[in-house]
Structures are given as structure tokens and as C-alpha cells.
Scaffold this motif. Structure first.
Motif, PDB file in Angstrom:
ATOM      1  N   LEU A   1       7.484   3.976   2.792  1.00 39.51           N
ATOM      2  CA  LEU A   1       8.478   2.073   3.083  1.00 39.51           C
ATOM      3  C   LEU A   1       7.845   1.509   1.592  1.00 39.51           C
ATOM      4  O   LEU A   1       6.774   1.737   1.467  1.00 39.51           O
ATOM      5  N   LEU A   2       8.588   1.538   0.614  1.00 45.10           N
ATOM      6  CA  LEU A   2       8.307   1.622  -0.447  1.00 45.10           C
ATOM      7  C   LEU A   2       7.847  -0.010  -0.774  1.00 45.10           C
ATOM      8  O   LEU A   2       6.791   1.102  -1.727  1.00 45.10           O
ATOM      9  N   ASP A   3       8.222  -0.739  -0.267  1.00 52.82           N
ATOM     10  CA  ASP A   3       7.015  -1.949  -0.583  1.00 52.82           C
ATOM     11  C   ASP A   3       5.416  -1.591  -0.500  1.00 52.82           C
ATOM     12  O   ASP A   3       4.578  -2.213  -0.575  1.00 52.82           O
ATOM     13  N   GLN A   4       5.108  -0.740   0.789  1.00 50.67           N
ATOM     14  CA  GLN A   4       3.965  -0.945   1.631  1.00 50.67           C
ATOM     15  C   GLN A   4       3.801   0.506   0.159  1.00 50.67           C
ATOM     16  O   GLN A   4       2.391   0.549  -0.086  1.00 50.67           O
ATOM     17  N   ASP A   5       3.803   1.558  -0.126  1.00 49.25           N
ATOM     18  CA  ASP A   5       3.913   3.089  -0.431  1.00 49.25           C
ATOM     19  C   ASP A   5       3.260   2.288  -1.986  1.00 49.25           C
ATOM     20  O   ASP A   5       2.879   3.746  -2.771  1.00 49.25           O
ATOM     21  N   ALA A   6       4.441   2.546  -2.700  1.00 52.09           N
ATOM     22  CA  ALA A   6       4.569   1.953  -4.278  1.00 52.09           C
ATOM     23  C   ALA A   6       3.243   2.174  -4.649  1.00 52.09           C
ATOM     24  O   ALA A   6       3.446   2.934  -5.436  1.00 52.09           O
ATOM     25  N   PRO A   7       2.457   1.104  -4.481  1.00 42.59           N
ATOM     26  CA  PRO A   7       1.174   1.225  -5.263  1.00 42.59           C
ATOM     27  C   PRO A   7       0.143   2.663  -5.646  1.00 42.59           C
ATOM     28  O   PRO A   7      -0.059   2.914  -6.947  1.00 42.59           O
ATOM     29  N   VAL A   8       0.030   3.794  -4.187  1.00 42.55           N
ATOM     30  CA  VAL A   8       0.028   4.961  -4.527  1.00 42.55           C
ATOM     31  C   VAL A   8       0.780   5.960  -5.501  1.00 42.55           C
ATOM     32  O   VAL A   8       0.329   6.868  -6.015  1.00 42.55           O
ATOM     33  N   LEU A   9       2.581   5.721  -4.869  1.00 45.05           N
ATOM     34  CA  LEU A   9       3.170   6.285  -5.305  1.00 45.05           C
ATOM     35  C   LEU A   9       3.191   6.233  -7.107  1.00 45.05           C
ATOM     36  O   LEU A   9       3.334   7.299  -7.804  1.00 45.05           O
TER      37      LEU A   9
ATOM     38  N   ALA B   1       5.970  10.659   3.319  1.00 42.72           N
ATOM     39  CA  ALA B   1       4.694  10.176   2.693  1.00 42.72           C
ATOM     40  C   ALA B   1       3.702  10.268   3.465  1.00 42.72           C
ATOM     41  O   ALA B   1       3.799  10.626   4.805  1.00 42.72           O
ATOM     42  N   VAL B   2       2.810  10.981   2.807  1.00 44.81           N
ATOM     43  CA  VAL B   2       1.130  11.323   4.008  1.00 44.81           C
ATOM     44  C   VAL B   2       0.393  10.579   3.902  1.00 44.81           C
ATOM     45  O   VAL B   2      -0.021   9.816   3.184  1.00 44.81           O
ATOM     46  N   VAL B   3      -0.502  10.046   4.923  1.00 41.77           N
ATOM     47  CA  VAL B   3      -1.266   8.706   5.258  1.00 41.77           C
ATOM     48  C   VAL B   3      -1.765   8.759   6.421  1.00 41.77           C
ATOM     49  O   VAL B   3      -1.928   9.556   7.253  1.00 41.77           O
ATOM     50  N   GLU B   4      -3.253   8.364   6.152  1.00 38.17           N
ATOM     51  CA  GLU B   4      -4.108   8.670   6.498  1.00 38.17           C
ATOM     52  C   GLU B   4      -4.305   7.327   7.773  1.00 38.17           C
ATOM     53  O   GLU B   4      -3.931   6.475   7.866  1.00 38.17           O
ATOM     54  N   ARG B   5      -4.395   7.905   8.799  1.00 41.25           N
ATOM     55  CA  ARG B   5      -4.372   7.315   9.792  1.00 41.25           C
ATOM     56  C   ARG B   5      -5.651   6.309  10.046  1.00 41.25           C
ATOM     57  O   ARG B   5      -5.153   5.047  10.948  1.00 41.25           O
ATOM     58  N   ALA B   6      -6.877   6.004   9.426  1.00 40.74           N
ATOM     59  CA  ALA B   6      -7.878   5.925   9.945  1.00 40.74           C
ATOM     60  C   ALA B   6      -7.819   4.606   9.334  1.00 40.74           C
ATOM     61  O   ALA B   6      -7.980   3.561   9.552  1.00 40.74           O
TER      62      ALA B   6
ATOM     63  N   GLY C   1      -4.426   3.742   7.730  1.00 41.23           N
ATOM     64  CA  GLY C   1      -2.818   3.131   7.635  1.00 41.23           C
ATOM     65  C   GLY C   1      -2.415   3.335   5.969  1.00 41.23           C
ATOM     66  O   GLY C   1      -0.947   2.567   6.264  1.00 41.23           O
ATOM     67  N   THR C   2      -3.166   3.227   5.351  1.00 44.50           N
ATOM     68  CA  THR C   2      -2.911   3.917   3.836  1.00 44.50           C
ATOM     69  C   THR C   2      -1.762   4.828   2.990  1.00 44.50           C
ATOM     70  O   THR C   2      -2.533   6.462   4.165  1.00 44.50           O
ATOM     71  N   CYS C   3      -0.882   4.701   2.291  1.00 44.72           N
ATOM     72  CA  CYS C   3      -0.753   6.169   1.813  1.00 44.72           C
ATOM     73  C   CYS C   3      -1.595   6.610   0.774  1.00 44.72           C
ATOM     74  O   CYS C   3      -2.074   6.462   0.093  1.00 44.72           O
ATOM     75  N   ALA C   4      -1.685   8.347   1.616  1.00 43.06           N
ATOM     76  CA  ALA C   4      -2.349   9.035   0.204  1.00 43.06           C
ATOM     77  C   ALA C   4      -1.720   9.873  -0.562  1.00 43.06           C
ATOM     78  O   ALA C   4      -2.045  10.582  -1.268  1.00 43.06           O
ATOM     79  N   GLY C   5      -0.377   9.940  -0.727  1.00 40.30           N
ATOM     80  CA  GLY C   5       0.578  11.345  -1.353  1.00 40.30           C
ATOM     81  C   GLY C   5       1.476  11.734  -0.675  1.00 40.30           C
ATOM     82  O   GLY C   5       2.157  10.350   0.213  1.00 40.30           O
ATOM     83  N   GLU C   6       2.262  12.580  -0.739  1.00 44.47           N
ATOM     84  CA  GLU C   6       3.602  12.923  -0.361  1.00 44.47           C
ATOM     85  C   GLU C   6       3.315  15.201   0.207  1.00 44.47           C
ATOM     86  O   GLU C   6       3.004  14.962  -0.589  1.00 44.47           O
ATOM     87  N   ALA C   7       4.335  14.928   1.336  1.00 39.90           N
ATOM     88  CA  ALA C   7       4.781  16.176   1.440  1.00 39.90           C
ATOM     89  C   ALA C   7       6.080  16.573   1.126  1.00 39.90           C
ATOM     90  O   ALA C   7       6.457  16.185   2.103  1.00 39.90           O
TER      91      ALA C   7
END
Length: 206
Positions: free
Chosen positions: A26-34, A84-89, A91-97
């Protein structure tokens, strides 16, 4: 009989574990971590994309556009799986696989993963590896999944071994980093291995 040489990478699943879920970007949501991953010098070192600590490319408008163009088209790829690898606790993106470099004739893929510093050392990566590798074998019908890890990254090597990857070779002096030569370690896991341990091999076989 199903033709696994035509594994369906066009399907972009959501894979749910205890600590993480893997989902399409989800690009707008994940962009900061990416963005932070692409700018992180340590990520550059561990992936071999830089050759010294002083190297850094400025993050400008062109870099931002390239990043958005890349991640914005991952859902359309039919020969690879980027999640995207998302931490469930949180809801934030932590990286990619990623499963990439698909070889249909030999039912094999390459694997890579990258996590931001905040997502490391908490078991998120190990679970993410189990989820996407399990999907590769159980849903895509792959026979072999391989990866490369540089010798100066023993933590990653141990994590891969914990999921069942075994060392099958070494490319000696494959990377010149900061004036020193570094070996590139080739690891793999096979479908019969996965059938036995499902990403949790006995300690004496790692």
C-alpha cells in the motif's frame, strides 16, 4: 497433474502469522519505511549494493519517483512475488519479502528479505521467511528456493538456517567492500526438506 512450471505469481496473497502478515504494498502507507530502507547505509552494505561506508546517493525527486514507480507496479508482476512485511501489533510496514528470478523449467526461485532497523531482532523476519517460503512450496509448487548472504552477515545466515536453508556453496571474494574482500554464501531449501520440517528443522540438522 498441475503444471508447476507455470506457477501463478499474478496472485498476490495476504499471508498471516502470529507476529507479522505479508500483503501487497500500500504505497502511500508503506512509503516511509520503504524510503528508509533504500537510504539505509547498513542495508546497502548487507545487500552489496554499496562498496564502502562513504557511499550515499542523495534522495531527490528522481529517487522518489523511481521508488514509487517500482513499488507501485509490484502487484502487476507475473513472474515474481513482492510483499510488504507488516507487524501485526502496530499495523506498520517493517520491510519487504520477495520471491524472484523464477525459473519455471526447474521450479526454482530466489528469495530475499529486508527489514528496517525497528523490525529487526524481534522474530519478525524469521516468521516472514517461513510464511513466504511456505507459500512458495505449498501454493506455487516450487522445488528449490535459494538465497545469497554475505559472510559479514552471520546473523542473517543463522536466521536462514533456523528456517531450514542449508549452505550449498561459497563464491569466494565476490564483493569488495571498504577495501576488503567478502565471500558470498549460497544457501537453499528444497521442497522435500520443507515437507519434513515446515521451516522448523531439528537443531542438529541446521
Amino acid at each position: 497433474m498441475k503444471d508447476h512450471s507455470q506457477a501463478d505469481f499474478s496472485v498476490k496473497p495476504t499471508l498471516v502469522g502470529e507476529k507479522v502478515l505479508l500483503r501487497p504494498f500500500l504505497l502511500d502507507q508503506d512509503a516511509p519505511v520503504l524510503r528508509s530502507l533504500l537510504q539505509d547505509p547498513e542495508v546497502g552494505r548487507l545487500t552489496g549494493s554499496t562498496h564502502g561506508p562513504a557511499e550515499s546517493d542523495p534522495w531527490d525527486e528522481a529517487a522518489e519517483e523511481a521508488m514509487r514507480a517500482w513499488y507501485g507496479t509490484r502487484h502487476a508482476q507475473t513472474d515474481r512475488l513482492d510483499l510488504a512485511v507488516v507487524e501485526r501489533a502496530t499495523g506498520t510496514c517493517a520491510g519487504e519479502a520477495v520471491l524472484n528470478e523464477f525459473d519455471g523449467a526447474n521450479r526454482s526461485c530466489n528469495f530475499r528479505i529486508a527489514l528496517a532497523p525497528a523490525g529487526q531482532d524481534r522474530g519478525l523476519g524469521t516468521e516472514a521467511v517461513r510464511l513466504i517460503v511456505g507459500y512458495g512450496f505449498e501454493s506455487l509448487g516450487l522445488h528449490r528456493i535459494s538465497l545469497n548472504v554475505f559472510a559479514f552477515n552471520p546473523r542473517a545466515r543463522r536466521a536462514y538456517e533456523n528456517v531450514g536453508f542449508v549452505v550449498e556453496g561459497i563464491r569466494r571474494d565476490a564483493l569488495l567492500y571498504d577495501g576488503a574482500w567478502v565471500d558470498d554464501i549460497i544457501m537453499s531449501v528444497l521442497a522435500p526438506d520443507w515437507e519434513r520440517h515446515h521451516g522448523r528443522p531439528p537443531a542438529d540438522r541446521r
